[in-house]
Design a protein around this motif. Structure first.
Motif, PDB file in Angstrom:
ATOM      1  N   VAL A 370      31.172  10.726 100.041  1.00 22.83           N
ATOM      2  CA  VAL A 370      32.340  10.489  99.205  1.00 22.83           C
ATOM      3  C   VAL A 370      32.663  11.796  98.485  1.00 22.83           C
ATOM      4  O   VAL A 370      31.778  12.479  97.965  1.00 22.83           O
ATOM      5  N   ALA A 371      33.938  12.171  98.496  1.00 28.54           N
ATOM      6  CA  ALA A 371      34.385  13.419  97.876  1.00 28.54           C
ATOM      7  C   ALA A 371      35.369  13.101  96.768  1.00 28.54           C
ATOM      8  O   ALA A 371      36.325  12.348  96.967  1.00 28.54           O
ATOM      9  N   VAL A 372      35.111  13.678  95.589  1.00 32.43           N
ATOM     10  CA  VAL A 372      36.017  13.559  94.452  1.00 32.43           C
ATOM     11  C   VAL A 372      36.623  14.946  94.230  1.00 32.43           C
ATOM     12  O   VAL A 372      35.917  15.895  93.891  1.00 32.43           O
ATOM     13  N   GLU A 373      37.926  15.049  94.420  1.00 33.22           N
ATOM     14  CA  GLU A 373      38.615  16.332  94.362  1.00 33.22           C
ATOM     15  C   GLU A 373      39.569  16.349  93.178  1.00 33.22           C
ATOM     16  O   GLU A 373      40.377  15.439  93.019  1.00 33.22           O
ATOM     17  N   VAL A 374      39.479  17.378  92.348  1.00 30.44           N
ATOM     18  CA  VAL A 374      40.350  17.548  91.180  1.00 30.44           C
ATOM     19  C   VAL A 374      41.121  18.845  91.371  1.00 30.44           C
ATOM     20  O   VAL A 374      40.531  19.933  91.354  1.00 30.44           O
ATOM     21  N   ALA A 375      42.434  18.740  91.569  1.00 27.03           N
ATOM     22  CA  ALA A 375      43.297  19.909  91.775  1.00 27.03           C
ATOM     23  C   ALA A 375      44.279  20.014  90.619  1.00 27.03           C
ATOM     24  O   ALA A 375      44.794  19.000  90.124  1.00 27.03           O
ATOM     25  N   ASP A 376      44.532  21.249  90.177  1.00 24.25           N
ATOM     26  CA  ASP A 376      45.446  21.452  89.054  1.00 24.25           C
ATOM     27  C   ASP A 376      46.383  22.622  89.353  1.00 24.25           C
ATOM     28  O   ASP A 376      46.176  23.381  90.302  1.00 24.25           O
ATOM     29  N   THR A 377      47.397  22.756  88.519  1.00 21.24           N
ATOM     30  CA  THR A 377      48.346  23.872  88.628  1.00 21.24           C
ATOM     31  C   THR A 377      48.144  24.824  87.455  1.00 21.24           C
ATOM     32  O   THR A 377      49.095  25.332  86.880  1.00 21.24           O
ATOM     33  N   GLY A 378      46.872  25.056  87.107  1.00 22.60           N
ATOM     34  CA  GLY A 378      46.526  25.916  85.984  1.00 22.60           C
ATOM     35  C   GLY A 378      46.621  27.390  86.337  1.00 22.60           C
ATOM     36  O   GLY A 378      47.228  27.779  87.341  1.00 22.60           O
ATOM     37  N   PRO A 379      45.992  28.248  85.523  1.00 23.96           N
ATOM     38  CA  PRO A 379      46.123  29.693  85.722  1.00 23.96           C
ATOM     39  C   PRO A 379      45.460  30.200  86.995  1.00 23.96           C
ATOM     40  O   PRO A 379      45.817  31.251  87.501  1.00 23.96           O
ATOM     41  N   GLY A 380      44.487  29.461  87.522  1.00 16.84           N
ATOM     42  CA  GLY A 380      43.794  29.903  88.720  1.00 16.84           C
ATOM     43  C   GLY A 380      42.811  31.026  88.439  1.00 16.84           C
ATOM     44  O   GLY A 380      42.884  31.705  87.405  1.00 16.84           O
ATOM     45  N   LEU A 381      41.870  31.221  89.352  1.00 17.13           N
ATOM     46  CA  LEU A 381      40.838  32.229  89.182  1.00 17.13           C
ATOM     47  C   LEU A 381      40.718  33.071  90.445  1.00 17.13           C
ATOM     48  O   LEU A 381      40.896  32.561  91.558  1.00 17.13           O
ATOM     49  N   SER A 382      40.392  34.339  90.252  1.00 16.22           N
ATOM     50  CA  SER A 382      40.099  35.195  91.398  1.00 16.22           C
ATOM     51  C   SER A 382      38.696  34.874  91.909  1.00 16.22           C
ATOM     52  O   SER A 382      37.944  34.115  91.287  1.00 16.22           O
ATOM     53  N   THR A 383      38.332  35.470  93.057  1.00 12.63           N
ATOM     54  CA  THR A 383      37.000  35.230  93.617  1.00 12.63           C
ATOM     55  C   THR A 383      35.909  35.674  92.658  1.00 12.63           C
ATOM     56  O   THR A 383      34.917  34.965  92.443  1.00 12.63           O
ATOM     57  N   GLU A 384      36.085  36.826  92.041  1.00 15.03           N
ATOM     58  CA  GLU A 384      35.103  37.323  91.082  1.00 15.03           C
ATOM     59  C   GLU A 384      35.034  36.434  89.845  1.00 15.03           C
ATOM     60  O   GLU A 384      33.952  36.144  89.335  1.00 15.03           O
ATOM     61  N   GLU A 385      36.195  35.983  89.368  1.00 15.49           N
ATOM     62  CA  GLU A 385      36.206  35.110  88.194  1.00 15.49           C
ATOM     63  C   GLU A 385      35.584  33.756  88.509  1.00 15.49           C
ATOM     64  O   GLU A 385      34.924  33.161  87.653  1.00 15.49           O
ATOM     65  N   MET A 386      35.760  33.255  89.733  1.00 15.97           N
ATOM     66  CA  MET A 386      35.164  31.978  90.103  1.00 15.97           C
ATOM     67  C   MET A 386      33.637  32.077  90.121  1.00 15.97           C
ATOM     68  O   MET A 386      32.937  31.163  89.655  1.00 15.97           O
ATOM     69  N   GLU A 387      33.106  33.167  90.648  1.00 15.95           N
ATOM     70  CA  GLU A 387      31.650  33.362  90.626  1.00 15.95           C
ATOM     71  C   GLU A 387      31.144  33.433  89.187  1.00 15.95           C
ATOM     72  O   GLU A 387      30.089  32.889  88.859  1.00 15.95           O
ATOM     73  N   GLN A 388      31.897  34.090  88.332  1.00 12.35           N
ATOM     74  CA  GLN A 388      31.512  34.200  86.925  1.00 12.35           C
ATOM     75  C   GLN A 388      31.551  32.843  86.238  1.00 12.35           C
ATOM     76  O   GLN A 388      30.704  32.544  85.388  1.00 12.35           O
ATOM     77  N   ALA A 389      32.522  32.007  86.604  1.00 14.63           N
ATOM     78  CA  ALA A 389      32.664  30.694  85.963  1.00 14.63           C
ATOM     79  C   ALA A 389      31.468  29.794  86.234  1.00 14.63           C
ATOM     80  O   ALA A 389      31.155  28.912  85.417  1.00 14.63           O
ATOM     81  N   PHE A 390      30.783  30.010  87.372  1.00 16.83           N
ATOM     82  CA  PHE A 390      29.626  29.183  87.711  1.00 16.83           C
ATOM     83  C   PHE A 390      28.316  29.765  87.194  1.00 16.83           C
ATOM     84  O   PHE A 390      27.265  29.183  87.437  1.00 16.83           O
ATOM     85  N   GLU A 391      28.366  30.902  86.507  1.00 19.57           N
ATOM     86  CA  GLU A 391      27.158  31.475  85.927  1.00 19.57           C
ATOM     87  C   GLU A 391      26.939  30.907  84.527  1.00 19.57           C
ATOM     88  O   GLU A 391      27.890  30.744  83.763  1.00 19.57           O
ATOM     89  N   PRO A 392      25.679  30.592  84.161  1.00 16.78           N
ATOM     90  CA  PRO A 392      25.416  30.031  82.836  1.00 16.78           C
ATOM     91  C   PRO A 392      25.779  31.004  81.719  1.00 16.78           C
ATOM     92  O   PRO A 392      25.529  32.200  81.825  1.00 16.78           O
TER      93      PRO A 392
END
Length: 598
Positions: A370-392
């Motif tokens: 089962v997949a729960v997908e949440v999509a938004d029209t927010g500011p978006g993140l670059s690849t580098e910013e996405m990696e940073q967002a998952f760091e504690p």
């Protein structure tokens, strides 16, 4: 195959093999030099031989060997030589070629006439050299040395008058093999010391890196908590000071009270996330796997976030896979409360960071999950910013400025998803939006209809208990006791307070209660001691459900459960957490009553 299997099961043996092969490879240039210096002597002696064809064949063998050696030396510089088994075979084969050349010279000497003895002496010297250069690698030594020595020995003893020279050849080759074995043992001992030293260095670097990582983590925790605690408590302090009338301030307005409440709730969320993250990092975070209805859970969370989205002018829509609608079978198999925590986090982030547009939540079946997908029209993140967002404890400065939080939500959510056998993935584009997808195991054969009370405990933010209960709480801290009493009375229950575990145990022996809530650390008698005393003594509350209130340590929970507690509630407590614990306790109480009646 045996050597390959040994390499796979013993890294130590693999390191020794690599060292031995490196030592032998380091001798290859010297071997070529020795044979190159010996060639003129061989040519001069061979010029006295009667058989010129054999002389030509010897030159051809030398040329082939040199070409093979140069090819092998160049091959050792390639990445393909990293396969130790293949490399060992190549190096042994190179040694065999030179051993065969010694055999060829011995055969050439048999028809060389007056040059016979001199050529056999050169062949014996060649056998000794082959033994020396093969010594670092034991299998090569055991294969190449006997093969090289066989040529001159057979040639010597095949002639009636060759026994004296044969004895000399035998002694020379035996001595060379013995010295080669001694050299091999010395080299192996050195290699063992080198490998042990490298392992100690690697272990030291690993421990140092782990210590540095722990220090950075603790530093991040202190920095984050100091900032969040200072901001949250400052706002709460100002409101409380106004409420108390200090400094001539007017009583706080409803908006100020709501702001203070939000600040306190944010602070509790930060503390909970920090504790969960540290517990997960140390491997002590447990999840309970059970079937639940993912559609009901998602719909409830969307309903809770719709007012917030509406105040920002955002459209919040949910789409359910037709395969999941109207099913009486099939359920997600994971920890329902942790799943709720993950979805609430990614959905809350979507509402928090999206300024305009829409947020879409999809629940689908994908490849048996089962997949729960949440999509938004927010500011978006670059690849580098996405990696940073998952760091504690890391936050994206471009999008996180002015927004409360510890930077733990996504990293903790990904850890929780993995613990439950699922995954949390994300894709995003700057200026377009982001999409986070949580996948969890799905069992199509499980009945997803839960009892109403259990379902309310999972999906409702502040679930109510099914009936009014008489609750005994044991808490030595006056503030914690007041907070817990306020929550219980807000939920409609009657509360009796004991200041330590001994007092609670004495009260439980003479008065009947519907529920016992025991703190872990108390004077006179701690919580596990009180729970053990109540379970072991006759009285009206021997089977009464016990909720253990702990600070968040997994060892505390295990100690309490072993002493007889039924449910664990971690501090700081909230209305929702207490209500869920009461609902679980009520369901447990009913199950016990049913079993006793049966």
């Amino acid at each position: 195959m045996l050597a390959e299997r040994r390499l796979k099961t013993s890294p130590m043996d693999g390191a020794r093999l690599a060292k031995a092969l490196d030592a032998q490879a380091a001798l290859l240039p010297y071997a070529l030099g020795v044979f190159a210096v010996s060639l003129p002597l061989f040519v001069w002696v061979g010029s006295f031989a009667a058989n010129r064809v054999w002389m030509t064949a010897s030159f051809a063998v030398f040329a082939i060997n040199w070409g093979a050696f140069y090819a092998a030396v160049n091959w050792l510089r390639d990445d393909a030589s990293q396969d130790l088994n293949r490399r060992a075979r190549v190096q042994v084969l190179c040694g065999v070629l030179w051993a065969l050349s010694v055999v060829q010279i011995s055969a050439f000497a048999q028809g060389a006439g007056p040059a016979r003895d001199t050529l056999l002496m050169l062949a014996t010297a060649g056998a000794v050299l082959c033994t020396f250069f093969a010594a670092p690698y034991l299998p090569a030594l055991l294969i190449i040395a006997p093969l090289a020595a066989a040529g001159p020995l057979v040639a010597r003893f095949s002639q009636p008058d060759g026994h004296q020279g044969g004895d000399l050849t035998w002694g020379a080759t035996a001595l060379a093999l013995t010295l080669g074995m001694i050299l091999n043992q010395m080299v192996r001992r050195q290699h063992d010391l080198a490998v042990s030293h490298e392992e100690l260095v690697e272990e030291r670097l690993r421990v140092l890196e782990e210590a540095e990582r722990t220090a950075r983590s603790k530093s991040d925790i202190v920095a984050t908590l100091s900032h969040e605690i200072r901001n949250g408590l400052t706002g709460v302090t100002h409101v409380l000071a106004a409420a108390a009338g200090k400094g001539g301030r007017a009583a706080p307005s409803r908006e100020q009270l709501n702001a203070a409440l939000d600040a306190a709730q944010d602070l509790i969320s930060v503390l909970n996330a920090t504790l969960d993250s540290e517990t997960a990092e140390s491997g002590r975070l447990n999840v309970e796997t059970q079937p639940f209805d993912p559609v009901r859970l998602v719909q409830d969370l969307v309903l809770l976030d719709k007012p917030h989205a509406a105040t920002k002018g955002l459209e919040l829509a949910v789409h359910i896979d037709p395969l999941l609608k109207g099913r009486d079978k099939g359920a997600a198999v994971a920890d329902a409360l942790r799943t709720r925590q993950i979805i609430a986090n990614i959905l809350g982030n979507a509402v928090k960071y999206t300024v305009r547009g829409r947020i879409e939540v999809r629940v689908e079946l994908r490849d048996g999950a089962v997949a729960v997908e949440v999509a938004d029209t927010g500011p978006g993140l670059s690849t580098e910013e996405m990696e940073q967002a998952f760091e504690p404890f890391r936050r994206v400065e471009r999008t996180g400025a002015g927004v409360n939080g510890a930077g733990l939500g996504l990293s903790l959510s990904r850890q929780l998803a993995r613990l439950m056998g699922g995954a949390l993935e994300a894709r995003s584009a700057v200026g377009v939006g982001s999409c986070f997808t949580l996948t969890l195991p799905f069992d199509a054969a499980v009945d997803c209809e839960l009892e109403e009370e259990q379902l309310e405990a999972i999906v409702t933010e502040t679930p109510g208990a099914p009936r009014t209960m008489r609750v005994l709480i044991a808490e030595d801290d006056a503030l914690n006791a007041a907070m817990l009493r306020a929550i219980l009375e807000q939920l409609g229950h009657q509360v009796v307070h004991a200041q330590n575990g001994r007092r609670a145990a004495d009260l439980a022996k003479i008065a009947e209660f519907d529920l016992l809530m025991l703190d872990h650390r108390m004077p006179v008698l701690d919580g596990p001691g009180a729970a053990s005393s109540l379970r072991g003594a006759d009285g009206p509350n021997r089977q009464t459900p016990i909720i253990a209130v702990i600070e968040g340590d997994g060892e505390e929970a295990s100690e309490f459960l072993d002493a007889g507690a039924d449910i664990v509630l971690r501090k700081p407590v909230s209305v929702a957490a207490v209500a869920r614990a009461l609902a679980d306790a009520s369901a447990l109480d009913r199950n016990v009553a049913k079993s006793e009646a049966a």
